[in-house]
Design a protein around this motif. Structure first.
Motif, PDB file in Angstrom:
ATOM      1  N   LEU A   1      -3.769  14.380 -16.545  1.00 33.75           N
ATOM      2  CA  LEU A   1      -4.931  14.566 -15.665  1.00 33.75           C
ATOM      3  C   LEU A   1      -4.522  14.735 -14.201  1.00 33.75           C
ATOM      4  CD1 LEU A   1      -7.534  11.986 -17.020  1.00 33.75           C
ATOM      5  CD2 LEU A   1      -7.654  14.481 -17.151  1.00 33.75           C
ATOM      6  N   GLY A   2      -3.305  14.290 -13.843  1.00 29.90           N
ATOM      7  CA  GLY A   2      -2.863  14.365 -12.451  1.00 29.90           C
ATOM      8  C   GLY A   2      -3.074  13.087 -11.678  1.00 29.90           C
ATOM      9  N   THR A   3      -3.515  12.041 -12.380  1.00 38.57           N
ATOM     10  CA  THR A   3      -3.625  10.715 -11.760  1.00 38.57           C
ATOM     11  C   THR A   3      -3.166   9.692 -12.789  1.00 38.57           C
ATOM     12  OG1 THR A   3      -5.275   8.967 -11.371  1.00 38.57           O
ATOM     13  CG2 THR A   3      -6.152  11.124 -11.950  1.00 38.57           C
ATOM     14  N   ALA A   4      -2.049   9.050 -12.473  1.00 43.92           N
ATOM     15  CA  ALA A   4      -1.454   8.089 -13.420  1.00 43.92           C
ATOM     16  C   ALA A   4      -2.438   6.985 -13.766  1.00 43.92           C
ATOM     17  CB  ALA A   4      -0.190   7.498 -12.802  1.00 43.92           C
ATOM     18  N   ALA A   5      -3.175   6.532 -12.748  1.00 43.57           N
ATOM     19  CA  ALA A   5      -4.087   5.399 -12.961  1.00 43.57           C
ATOM     20  C   ALA A   5      -5.168   5.758 -13.983  1.00 43.57           C
ATOM     21  CB  ALA A   5      -4.712   4.992 -11.626  1.00 43.57           C
TER      22      ALA A   5
ATOM     23  N   TYR B   1       2.964   7.578 -21.016  1.00 42.69           N
ATOM     24  CA  TYR B   1       4.300   7.198 -20.531  1.00 42.69           C
ATOM     25  C   TYR B   1       4.580   7.963 -19.254  1.00 42.69           C
ATOM     26  CZ  TYR B   1       6.233  11.685 -21.919  1.00 42.69           C
ATOM     27  OH  TYR B   1       6.494  13.030 -22.012  1.00 42.69           O
ATOM     28  N   HIS B   2       5.464   7.417 -18.422  1.00 38.61           N
ATOM     29  CA  HIS B   2       5.767   8.073 -17.143  1.00 38.61           C
ATOM     30  C   HIS B   2       7.086   7.516 -16.620  1.00 38.61           C
ATOM     31  CE1 HIS B   2       3.758   9.653 -13.189  1.00 38.61           C
ATOM     32  NE2 HIS B   2       4.937  10.144 -13.363  1.00 38.61           N
ATOM     33  N   ILE B   3       7.852   8.391 -16.030  1.00 33.62           N
ATOM     34  CA  ILE B   3       9.065   7.976 -15.299  1.00 33.62           C
ATOM     35  C   ILE B   3       8.947   8.545 -13.888  1.00 33.62           C
ATOM     36  CG2 ILE B   3      11.575   8.174 -15.134  1.00 33.62           C
ATOM     37  CD1 ILE B   3      10.274   9.037 -18.446  1.00 33.62           C
TER      38      ILE B   3
ATOM     39  N   PRO C   1      -4.586   4.315  -2.301  1.00 33.76           N
ATOM     40  CA  PRO C   1      -5.896   4.689  -1.759  1.00 33.76           C
ATOM     41  C   PRO C   1      -6.503   5.931  -2.393  1.00 33.76           C
ATOM     42  CG  PRO C   1      -4.153   5.257  -0.209  1.00 33.76           C
ATOM     43  CD  PRO C   1      -3.498   4.476  -1.321  1.00 33.76           C
ATOM     44  N   ILE C   2      -5.650   6.894  -2.720  1.00 32.98           N
ATOM     45  CA  ILE C   2      -6.081   8.037  -3.525  1.00 32.98           C
ATOM     46  C   ILE C   2      -4.976   8.303  -4.540  1.00 32.98           C
ATOM     47  CG2 ILE C   2      -6.692  10.485  -3.633  1.00 32.98           C
ATOM     48  CD1 ILE C   2      -7.746  10.339  -0.810  1.00 32.98           C
ATOM     49  N   ASP C   3      -5.253   8.005  -5.807  1.00 31.97           N
ATOM     50  CA  ASP C   3      -4.297   8.361  -6.852  1.00 31.97           C
ATOM     51  C   ASP C   3      -4.761   9.705  -7.403  1.00 31.97           C
ATOM     52  OD1 ASP C   3      -2.011   7.777  -8.439  1.00 31.97           O
ATOM     53  OD2 ASP C   3      -3.378   7.589 -10.122  1.00 31.97           O
ATOM     54  N   GLY C   4      -3.865  10.713  -7.250  1.00 31.89           N
ATOM     55  CA  GLY C   4      -4.242  12.086  -7.585  1.00 31.89           C
ATOM     56  C   GLY C   4      -4.471  12.900  -6.326  1.00 31.89           C
ATOM     57  N   THR C   5      -3.590  12.725  -5.340  1.00 27.73           N
ATOM     58  CA  THR C   5      -3.761  13.441  -4.066  1.00 27.73           C
ATOM     59  C   THR C   5      -3.652  14.955  -4.250  1.00 27.73           C
ATOM     60  OG1 THR C   5      -2.952  11.571  -2.777  1.00 27.73           O
ATOM     61  CG2 THR C   5      -2.829  13.720  -1.733  1.00 27.73           C
ATOM     62  N   VAL C   6      -2.772  15.406  -5.150  1.00 25.24           N
ATOM     63  CA  VAL C   6      -2.698  16.859  -5.399  1.00 25.24           C
ATOM     64  C   VAL C   6      -4.050  17.348  -5.916  1.00 25.24           C
ATOM     65  CG1 VAL C   6      -1.619  18.658  -6.815  1.00 25.24           C
ATOM     66  CG2 VAL C   6      -0.196  16.884  -5.769  1.00 25.24           C
TER      67      VAL C   6
ATOM     68  N   GLY D   1       0.850  -1.204   0.000  1.00 25.82           N
ATOM     69  CA  GLY D   1       0.000   0.000   0.000  1.00 25.82           C
ATOM     70  C   GLY D   1       0.872   1.235   0.000  1.00 25.82           C
ATOM     71  N   GLU D   2       0.466   2.224  -0.797  1.00 30.91           N
ATOM     72  CA  GLU D   2       1.305   3.430  -0.901  1.00 30.91           C
ATOM     73  C   GLU D   2       1.642   4.024   0.460  1.00 30.91           C
ATOM     74  OE1 GLU D   2      -0.411   6.706  -3.066  1.00 30.91           O
ATOM     75  OE2 GLU D   2       1.404   7.894  -2.848  1.00 30.91           O
ATOM     76  N   GLU D   3       0.607   4.214   1.289  1.00 28.96           N
ATOM     77  CA  GLU D   3       0.853   4.910   2.564  1.00 28.96           C
ATOM     78  C   GLU D   3       1.464   3.989   3.606  1.00 28.96           C
ATOM     79  OE1 GLU D   3      -0.638   7.863   0.205  1.00 28.96           O
ATOM     80  OE2 GLU D   3       0.851   7.760   1.792  1.00 28.96           O
TER      81      GLU D   3
ATOM     82  N   THR E   1       0.731  11.926 -20.143  1.00 29.96           N
ATOM     83  CA  THR E   1       1.870  11.706 -19.262  1.00 29.96           C
ATOM     84  C   THR E   1       1.624  12.435 -17.951  1.00 29.96           C
ATOM     85  OG1 THR E   1       4.292  11.710 -19.087  1.00 29.96           O
ATOM     86  CG2 THR E   1       3.271  13.652 -20.082  1.00 29.96           C
ATOM     87  N   GLU E   2       2.577  12.364 -17.055  1.00 20.92           N
ATOM     88  CA  GLU E   2       2.491  13.107 -15.789  1.00 20.92           C
ATOM     89  C   GLU E   2       3.828  13.794 -15.545  1.00 20.92           C
ATOM     90  OE1 GLU E   2       0.157  13.779 -13.517  1.00 20.92           O
ATOM     91  OE2 GLU E   2      -1.297  12.821 -14.856  1.00 20.92           O
ATOM     92  N   ILE E   3       3.774  14.948 -14.925  1.00 25.34           N
ATOM     93  CA  ILE E   3       5.020  15.654 -14.601  1.00 25.34           C
ATOM     94  C   ILE E   3       5.570  15.118 -13.281  1.00 25.34           C
ATOM     95  CG2 ILE E   3       6.019  17.946 -14.112  1.00 25.34           C
ATOM     96  CD1 ILE E   3       5.130  17.314 -17.037  1.00 25.34           C
ATOM     97  N   GLY E   4       4.721  14.468 -12.513  1.00 25.62           N
ATOM     98  CA  GLY E   4       5.209  13.797 -11.307  1.00 25.62           C
ATOM     99  C   GLY E   4       5.564  14.748 -10.176  1.00 25.62           C
ATOM    100  N   ALA E   5       6.112  14.168  -9.120  1.00 25.71           N
ATOM    101  CA  ALA E   5       6.363  14.941  -7.891  1.00 25.71           C
ATOM    102  C   ALA E   5       7.814  15.415  -7.804  1.00 25.71           C
ATOM    103  CB  ALA E   5       6.035  14.071  -6.680  1.00 25.71           C
ATOM    104  N   GLU E   6       8.661  14.890  -8.723  1.00 26.38           N
ATOM    105  CA  GLU E   6      10.085  15.268  -8.638  1.00 26.38           C
ATOM    106  C   GLU E   6      10.236  16.759  -8.952  1.00 26.38           C
ATOM    107  OE1 GLU E   6       9.573  11.053  -9.340  1.00 26.38           O
ATOM    108  OE2 GLU E   6       8.880  12.835 -10.420  1.00 26.38           O
TER     109      GLU E   6
HETATM  110  O1  LIG Z   1       0.649  10.354  -4.998  1.00 23.02           O
HETATM  111  P1  LIG Z   1      -0.528   9.926  -5.823  1.00 23.02           P
HETATM  112  O2  LIG Z   1      -1.094   8.628  -5.352  1.00 23.02           O
HETATM  113  O3  LIG Z   1      -1.495  11.008  -6.021  1.00 23.02           O
HETATM  114  O4  LIG Z   1       0.087   9.519  -7.273  1.00 23.02           O
HETATM  115  C1  LIG Z   1       0.543  10.476  -8.223  1.00 23.02           C
HETATM  116  C2  LIG Z   1       2.013  10.771  -7.966  1.00 23.02           C
HETATM  117  O5  LIG Z   1       2.166  11.394  -6.697  1.00 23.02           O
HETATM  118  C3  LIG Z   1       2.539  11.722  -9.025  1.00 23.02           C
HETATM  119  O6  LIG Z   1       3.924  11.927  -8.800  1.00 23.02           O
HETATM  120  C4  LIG Z   1       2.362  11.131 -10.390  1.00 23.02           C
HETATM  121  O7  LIG Z   1       2.785  12.032 -11.332  1.00 23.02           O
HETATM  122  C5  LIG Z   1       0.935  10.779 -10.662  1.00 23.02           C
HETATM  123  O8  LIG Z   1       0.164  11.939 -10.734  1.00 23.02           O
HETATM  124  C6  LIG Z   1       0.399   9.860  -9.590  1.00 23.02           C
HETATM  125  O9  LIG Z   1      -0.941   9.622  -9.862  1.00 23.02           O
END
Ligand SMILES: O=P(O)(O)O[C@H]1[C@H](O)[C@@H](O)[C@H](O)[C@H](O)[C@@H]1O
Ligand SMILES: [Mg+2]
Ligand SMILES: [Mg+2]
Length: 290
Positions: A192-196, A211-213, A90-95, A68-70, A160-165
């Motif tokens: 969209l802000g949610t990879a899933a 695609y995503h890294i 549990p929540i994909d797209g927390t931002v 689990g992520e958390e 794609t996603e820009i991610g958290a980096e």
């Molecule tokens: O942290 P949550 O579960 O919201 O997952 C997102 C990632 O945090 C992002 O980096 C990533 O870019 C994706 O947006 C991914 O869905």
């Protein structure tokens, strides 16, 4: 041989139940904590939804394992064994959840002998339930899904996603990847802000590739089988076989589109999800454990 349908049905029912917790908090002010970067957020709702899901599954299937992520963020190991394993975001797209941007999903994958048997992605605000079971097709709210089959990358919408980096190497790599794709050209790039959910749109045919890294196994384990069961292709960004722990993925309408994207997309160094964080040095300046 078990077909795990009872687990799939249970997974769908608890995803829908847990979405009530997500939706009850969606419009409220939220307490936000940071994880790996100023853009990697977590809320008490993420943690509560994961507890709800894992305790319900554990009560029904006490011998099953969990990633689990958390739970991993709290120090649990991220190791995939041959045992029946539930891989949960549990929540994909927390931002998005924090900002009330209406694309938030519960993502649940289920593996046995390290092979994904089913995936569930429930986009809560949209009330869109994507699911797939190995060998039995992919569905959105019960309607069968088919990827677009597009073979020409210049005719693709790419997600794609820009991610958290937020380190310079990751940011310059991600933005130059988008530039190179646009120069091919492609019809468009979306996020969209949610990879899933992003990846599920490849299964619907509404997008032709994703695609995503830098994402994690829990972000894409469920949507990977949904794309595959919709007739799409999933691989690593270097063109090798998909490895959900590698933190790199391409999902596409066809092998030719996937290969075209693999040729222009570059990866930045990421620690694998199943690597021991205390023993690895990676990232831009060898930053420990990113
Ligand atoms: O942290 P949550 O579960 O919201 O997952 C997102 C990632 O945090 C992002 O980096 C990533 O870019 C994706 O947006 C991914 O869905
Ligand atoms: Mg996620
Ligand atoms: Mg999450």
């Amino acid at each position: 041989m078990s077909d795990w349908t009872d687990c799939l049905d249970f997974g769908v029912s608890i995803a829908k139940q847990a979405s009530e917790t997500v939706l009850a908090a969606f419009l409220l002010q939220k307490e936000v904590q940071l994880k790996s970067s100023p853009a990697d957020l977590v809320t008490e709702t993420d943690q509560r939804v994961e507890r709800i899901l894992i305790s319900a599954i554990r009560a029904r299937f006490p011998l099953h394992r969990f990633i689990g992520e958390e739970s991993v963020a709290a120090g649990e190991p991220c190791v995939l064994t041959d045992e029946p394993t539930w891989i949960i975001d549990p929540i994909d797209g927390t931002v998005n959840f924090v900002h009330r941007f209406p694309f938030v999903a519960i993502s649940i994958a289920f593996t046995v002998n390290k092979q994904t048997e089913f995936g569930i992605v429930y986009s809560c605000v949209e009330d869109k339930l994507f699911h797939a079971q190995r060998g039995r097709g992919a569905f959105l709210n019960g309607e069968k899904l088919q990827a677009s089959g597009q073979e020409d990358v210049s005719k693709c919408v790419v997600v794609t996603e820009i991610g958290a980096e937020r380190d310079d190497l990751a940011l310059s790599t991600m933005t130059s990847n988008i530039l190179r794709l646009l120069q091919l050209p492609v019809h468009g790039v979306r996020a969209l802000g949610t990879a899933a959910v992003d990846m599920c749109h490849v299964a619907t045919g509404g997008a032709d590739a994703y695609y995503h890294i830098g994402m994690h196994c829990w972000d894409i384990a469920a949507s990977a089988i949904i794309v595959q069961e919709a007739g799409g292709v999933v691989m690593d960004t270097d063109g090798s076989d998909f490895d959900m722990m590698s933190r790199r993925v391409i999902a596409a309408s066809s092998t030719s589109v996937a290969n075209s994207i693999a040729q222009v997309v570059q990866a930045f160094p990421c620690r694998r999800d199943d690597e021991d964080p205390t023993r690895c040095v990676c990232g831009a300046a060898g930053v420990k454990g990113v």
